[in-house]
Design a protein around this motif. Structure first.
Motif, PDB file in Angstrom:
ATOM      1  N   GLU A   1       0.821  -1.213   0.000  1.00 46.62           N
ATOM      2  CA  GLU A   1       0.000   0.000   0.000  1.00 46.62           C
ATOM      3  C   GLU A   1       0.856   1.265   0.000  1.00 46.62           C
ATOM      4  O   GLU A   1       0.406   2.341  -0.399  1.00 46.62           O
ATOM      5  CB  GLU A   1      -0.956   0.002   1.204  1.00 46.62           C
ATOM      6  N   THR A   2       2.099   1.143   0.446  1.00 45.76           N
ATOM      7  CA  THR A   2       2.996   2.298   0.505  1.00 45.76           C
ATOM      8  C   THR A   2       3.931   2.353  -0.706  1.00 45.76           C
ATOM      9  O   THR A   2       4.096   3.404  -1.323  1.00 45.76           O
ATOM     10  CB  THR A   2       3.843   2.256   1.795  1.00 45.76           C
ATOM     11  N   TYR A   3       4.550   1.218  -1.051  1.00 50.68           N
ATOM     12  CA  TYR A   3       5.605   1.213  -2.054  1.00 50.68           C
ATOM     13  C   TYR A   3       5.228   0.500  -3.350  1.00 50.68           C
ATOM     14  O   TYR A   3       5.981   0.561  -4.320  1.00 50.68           O
ATOM     15  CB  TYR A   3       6.869   0.557  -1.487  1.00 50.68           C
ATOM     16  N   GLY A   4       4.091  -0.187  -3.367  1.00 47.81           N
ATOM     17  CA  GLY A   4       3.747  -0.963  -4.553  1.00 47.81           C
ATOM     18  C   GLY A   4       4.665  -2.172  -4.700  1.00 47.81           C
ATOM     19  O   GLY A   4       5.433  -2.515  -3.794  1.00 47.81           O
ATOM     20  N   LEU A   5       4.594  -2.821  -5.850  1.00 50.65           N
ATOM     21  CA  LEU A   5       5.461  -3.969  -6.114  1.00 50.65           C
ATOM     22  C   LEU A   5       5.765  -3.997  -7.613  1.00 50.65           C
ATOM     23  O   LEU A   5       5.299  -4.859  -8.350  1.00 50.65           O
ATOM     24  CB  LEU A   5       4.798  -5.274  -5.658  1.00 50.65           C
ATOM     25  N   ASN A   6       6.568  -3.020  -8.042  1.00 53.77           N
ATOM     26  CA  ASN A   6       6.947  -2.992  -9.453  1.00 53.77           C
ATOM     27  C   ASN A   6       8.006  -4.056  -9.736  1.00 53.77           C
ATOM     28  O   ASN A   6       8.473  -4.756  -8.831  1.00 53.77           O
ATOM     29  CB  ASN A   6       7.425  -1.593  -9.858  1.00 53.77           C
ATOM     30  N   ASP A   7       8.399  -4.182 -10.978  1.00 54.51           N
ATOM     31  CA  ASP A   7       9.330  -5.249 -11.369  1.00 54.51           C
ATOM     32  C   ASP A   7      10.661  -5.140 -10.647  1.00 54.51           C
ATOM     33  O   ASP A   7      11.254  -6.147 -10.243  1.00 54.51           O
ATOM     34  CB  ASP A   7       9.555  -5.217 -12.884  1.00 54.51           C
ATOM     35  N   GLU A   8      11.152  -3.912 -10.476  1.00 52.45           N
ATOM     36  CA  GLU A   8      12.455  -3.710  -9.842  1.00 52.45           C
ATOM     37  C   GLU A   8      12.411  -4.100  -8.367  1.00 52.45           C
ATOM     38  O   GLU A   8      13.323  -4.757  -7.855  1.00 52.45           O
ATOM     39  CB  GLU A   8      12.890  -2.252  -9.988  1.00 52.45           C
ATOM     40  N   ARG A   9      11.327  -3.706  -7.682  1.00 55.51           N
ATOM     41  CA  ARG A   9      11.201  -4.058  -6.265  1.00 55.51           C
ATOM     42  C   ARG A   9      11.003  -5.567  -6.104  1.00 55.51           C
ATOM     43  O   ARG A   9      11.561  -6.175  -5.201  1.00 55.51           O
ATOM     44  CB  ARG A   9      10.045  -3.277  -5.628  1.00 55.51           C
ATOM     45  N   ARG A  10      10.199  -6.166  -6.970  1.00 54.61           N
ATOM     46  CA  ARG A  10      10.005  -7.616  -6.910  1.00 54.61           C
ATOM     47  C   ARG A  10      11.335  -8.340  -7.113  1.00 54.61           C
ATOM     48  O   ARG A  10      11.647  -9.301  -6.398  1.00 54.61           O
ATOM     49  CB  ARG A  10       8.991  -8.066  -7.958  1.00 54.61           C
ATOM     50  N   ALA A  11      12.137  -7.882  -8.076  1.00 51.02           N
ATOM     51  CA  ALA A  11      13.437  -8.513  -8.329  1.00 51.02           C
ATOM     52  C   ALA A  11      14.356  -8.380  -7.120  1.00 51.02           C
ATOM     53  O   ALA A  11      15.108  -9.316  -6.792  1.00 51.02           O
ATOM     54  CB  ALA A  11      14.088  -7.883  -9.564  1.00 51.02           C
ATOM     55  N   ALA A  12      14.304  -7.220  -6.434  1.00 50.40           N
ATOM     56  CA  ALA A  12      15.112  -7.027  -5.231  1.00 50.40           C
ATOM     57  C   ALA A  12      14.679  -8.000  -4.137  1.00 50.40           C
ATOM     58  O   ALA A  12      15.523  -8.575  -3.429  1.00 50.40           O
ATOM     59  CB  ALA A  12      15.002  -5.584  -4.752  1.00 50.40           C
ATOM     60  N   TYR A  13      13.370  -8.175  -3.988  1.00 46.95           N
ATOM     61  CA  TYR A  13      12.865  -9.142  -3.007  1.00 46.95           C
ATOM     62  C   TYR A  13      13.341 -10.549  -3.346  1.00 46.95           C
ATOM     63  O   TYR A  13      13.769 -11.310  -2.464  1.00 46.95           O
ATOM     64  CB  TYR A  13      11.337  -9.108  -2.952  1.00 46.95           C
ATOM     65  N   GLU A  14      13.256 -10.920  -4.605  1.00 43.83           N
ATOM     66  CA  GLU A  14      13.653 -12.270  -5.005  1.00 43.83           C
ATOM     67  C   GLU A  14      15.129 -12.507  -4.715  1.00 43.83           C
ATOM     68  O   GLU A  14      15.516 -13.591  -4.243  1.00 43.83           O
ATOM     69  CB  GLU A  14      13.342 -12.481  -6.486  1.00 43.83           C
ATOM     70  N   GLU A  15      15.968 -11.489  -4.952  1.00 44.27           N
ATOM     71  CA  GLU A  15      17.398 -11.640  -4.675  1.00 44.27           C
ATOM     72  C   GLU A  15      17.645 -11.722  -3.169  1.00 44.27           C
ATOM     73  O   GLU A  15      18.461 -12.524  -2.712  1.00 44.27           O
ATOM     74  CB  GLU A  15      18.186 -10.482  -5.287  1.00 44.27           C
ATOM     75  N   MET A  16      16.935 -10.893  -2.391  1.00 42.29           N
ATOM     76  CA  MET A  16      17.094 -10.943  -0.937  1.00 42.29           C
ATOM     77  C   MET A  16      16.664 -12.306  -0.397  1.00 42.29           C
ATOM     78  O   MET A  16      17.364 -12.915   0.430  1.00 42.29           O
ATOM     79  CB  MET A  16      16.271  -9.829  -0.284  1.00 42.29           C
ATOM     80  N   ILE A  17      15.522 -12.787  -0.855  1.00 42.04           N
ATOM     81  CA  ILE A  17      15.020 -14.074  -0.371  1.00 42.04           C
ATOM     82  C   ILE A  17      15.987 -15.202  -0.734  1.00 42.04           C
ATOM     83  O   ILE A  17      16.192 -16.140   0.047  1.00 42.04           O
ATOM     84  CB  ILE A  17      13.607 -14.338  -0.925  1.00 42.04           C
ATOM     85  N   SER A  18      16.626 -15.110  -1.897  1.00 41.91           N
ATOM     86  CA  SER A  18      17.566 -16.156  -2.306  1.00 41.91           C
ATOM     87  C   SER A  18      18.750 -16.258  -1.348  1.00 41.91           C
ATOM     88  O   SER A  18      19.377 -17.329  -1.243  1.00 41.91           O
ATOM     89  CB  SER A  18      18.066 -15.886  -3.725  1.00 41.91           C
ATOM     90  N   MET A  19      19.085 -15.179  -0.636  1.00 40.09           N
ATOM     91  CA  MET A  19      20.199 -15.187   0.322  1.00 40.09           C
ATOM     92  C   MET A  19      19.738 -15.482   1.743  1.00 40.09           C
ATOM     93  O   MET A  19      20.561 -15.677   2.637  1.00 40.09           O
ATOM     94  CB  MET A  19      20.913 -13.831   0.307  1.00 40.09           C
ATOM     95  N   THR A  20      18.427 -15.488   1.968  1.00 37.18           N
ATOM     96  CA  THR A  20      17.881 -15.538   3.317  1.00 37.18           C
ATOM     97  C   THR A  20      17.905 -16.955   3.878  1.00 37.18           C
ATOM     98  O   THR A  20      17.571 -17.917   3.192  1.00 37.18           O
ATOM     99  CB  THR A  20      16.442 -14.999   3.312  1.00 37.18           C
ATOM    100  N   ASP A  21      18.272 -17.064   5.160  1.00 36.02           N
ATOM    101  CA  ASP A  21      18.244 -18.345   5.862  1.00 36.02           C
ATOM    102  C   ASP A  21      16.949 -18.521   6.643  1.00 36.02           C
ATOM    103  O   ASP A  21      16.417 -19.625   6.738  1.00 36.02           O
ATOM    104  CB  ASP A  21      19.433 -18.434   6.827  1.00 36.02           C
ATOM    105  N   LEU A  22      16.461 -17.436   7.229  1.00 40.58           N
ATOM    106  CA  LEU A  22      15.242 -17.446   8.040  1.00 40.58           C
ATOM    107  C   LEU A  22      14.339 -16.341   7.518  1.00 40.58           C
ATOM    108  O   LEU A  22      14.642 -15.155   7.664  1.00 40.58           O
ATOM    109  CB  LEU A  22      15.577 -17.222   9.519  1.00 40.58           C
TER     110      LEU A  22
END
Length: 259
Positions: free
Chosen positions: A129-150
């Motif tokens: 509701e604040t930042y949306g979820l454009n392609d660039e933000r989604r890609a950043a999330y996907e990269e962060m999640i790929s490194m995440t342990d928990l």
């Protein structure tokens, strides 16, 4: 603040604000034992967060007065941090659609994970509701999640858009892996610890709720505190549920059990 109360005394890496509000907040954190020496000072003013409340939800919108901006990082922002083993706690609140910041954070964490045995605990905090979820933000999330342990988050409204699923458990299963555990909170309901091999339900405690403000932050801090000792996500989740349940049912600022 909760990590300090639990005796962990964390470092906090942030874009410090130098107006009266930012200085007061920094001093409050340092008084509690937080180390801000790795933070950066860009001379900006604090933003104002406007919380819109209803019976079911709390939406938070940032307003930027003159001289303020959302937290910003670049590749130099993390130069003070030695490459050692850490448990790093961060959230999607860094993913604010500001490309340089998202790149800098991801680049630093990638270097840290490559050179150390650090553990990454990431809270989705999607805030569509604040930042949306454009392609660039989604890609950043996907990269962060790929490194995440928990990986943790709250409800299908956070897990669903990223996993492209409509059911919480299914979405959590999509986001876990052989090396990534998902801790799916669900408001007043159970918390689910999802691994590649199992799903464990941790039910809520039956308490009289005074206020839920700070419940998610208390859960995260308590989870991290216990996980550092037990290395067991289910044990840490039970400890976190108990601590958060205590906090929301007792008066005072982020109360935690004495024992």
């Amino acid at each position: 603040t909760v990590l300090n109360k639990l005796g962990d005394h964390p470092h906090f890496v942030t874009d410090l604000c130098t107006d009266s509000i930012g200085s007061w907040l920094s001093q409050e954190l340092m008084n509690g034992g937080t180390d801000l020496s790795w933070s950066i000072d860009q001379g900006n003013h604090a933003i104002v967060c406007i919380a819109v409340l209803n019976h079911n939800d709390r939406l938070v919108f940032p307003w930027l007065p003159p001289g303020s901006h959302l937290p910003r990082f670049n590749d130099e922002s993390f130069s003070k941090i030695p490459m050692q083993d850490y448990l790093v706690v961060t959230s999607g609140m860094l993913m604010t659609n500001e490309p340089e910041t998202m790149h800098a954070v991801l680049s630093f964490l990638k270097r840290l994970k490559k050179k150390t045995n650090s553990i990454l605990y990431f809270d989705l905090n999607l805030r569509i509701e604040t930042y949306g979820l454009n392609d660039e933000r989604r890609a950043a999330y996907e990269e962060m999640i790929s490194m995440t342990d928990l990986l943790t988050g709250s409800g299908i409204e956070e897990f669903g858009p990223l996993a492209e699923e409509k059911e919480l458990i299914t979405a959590a299963e999509r986001l876990c892996s052989s090396r990534r555990t998902v801790i799916a909170r669900n408001g007043p309901g159970s918390v689910y610890v999802v691994t590649a091999d199992s799903i464990t339900e941790v039910p809520p405690e039956n308490v009289h709720v005074l206020s839920t403000l700070g419940a998610g932050d208390t859960f995260n801090a308590a989870f991290v505190h216990d996980y550092l000792q037990s290395n067991d996500p289910v044990h840490a989740c039970r400890y976190a549920v108990h601590t958060a349940s205590y906090m929301i049912s007792h008066p005072g600022r982020l109360s935690i059990p004495e024992e």
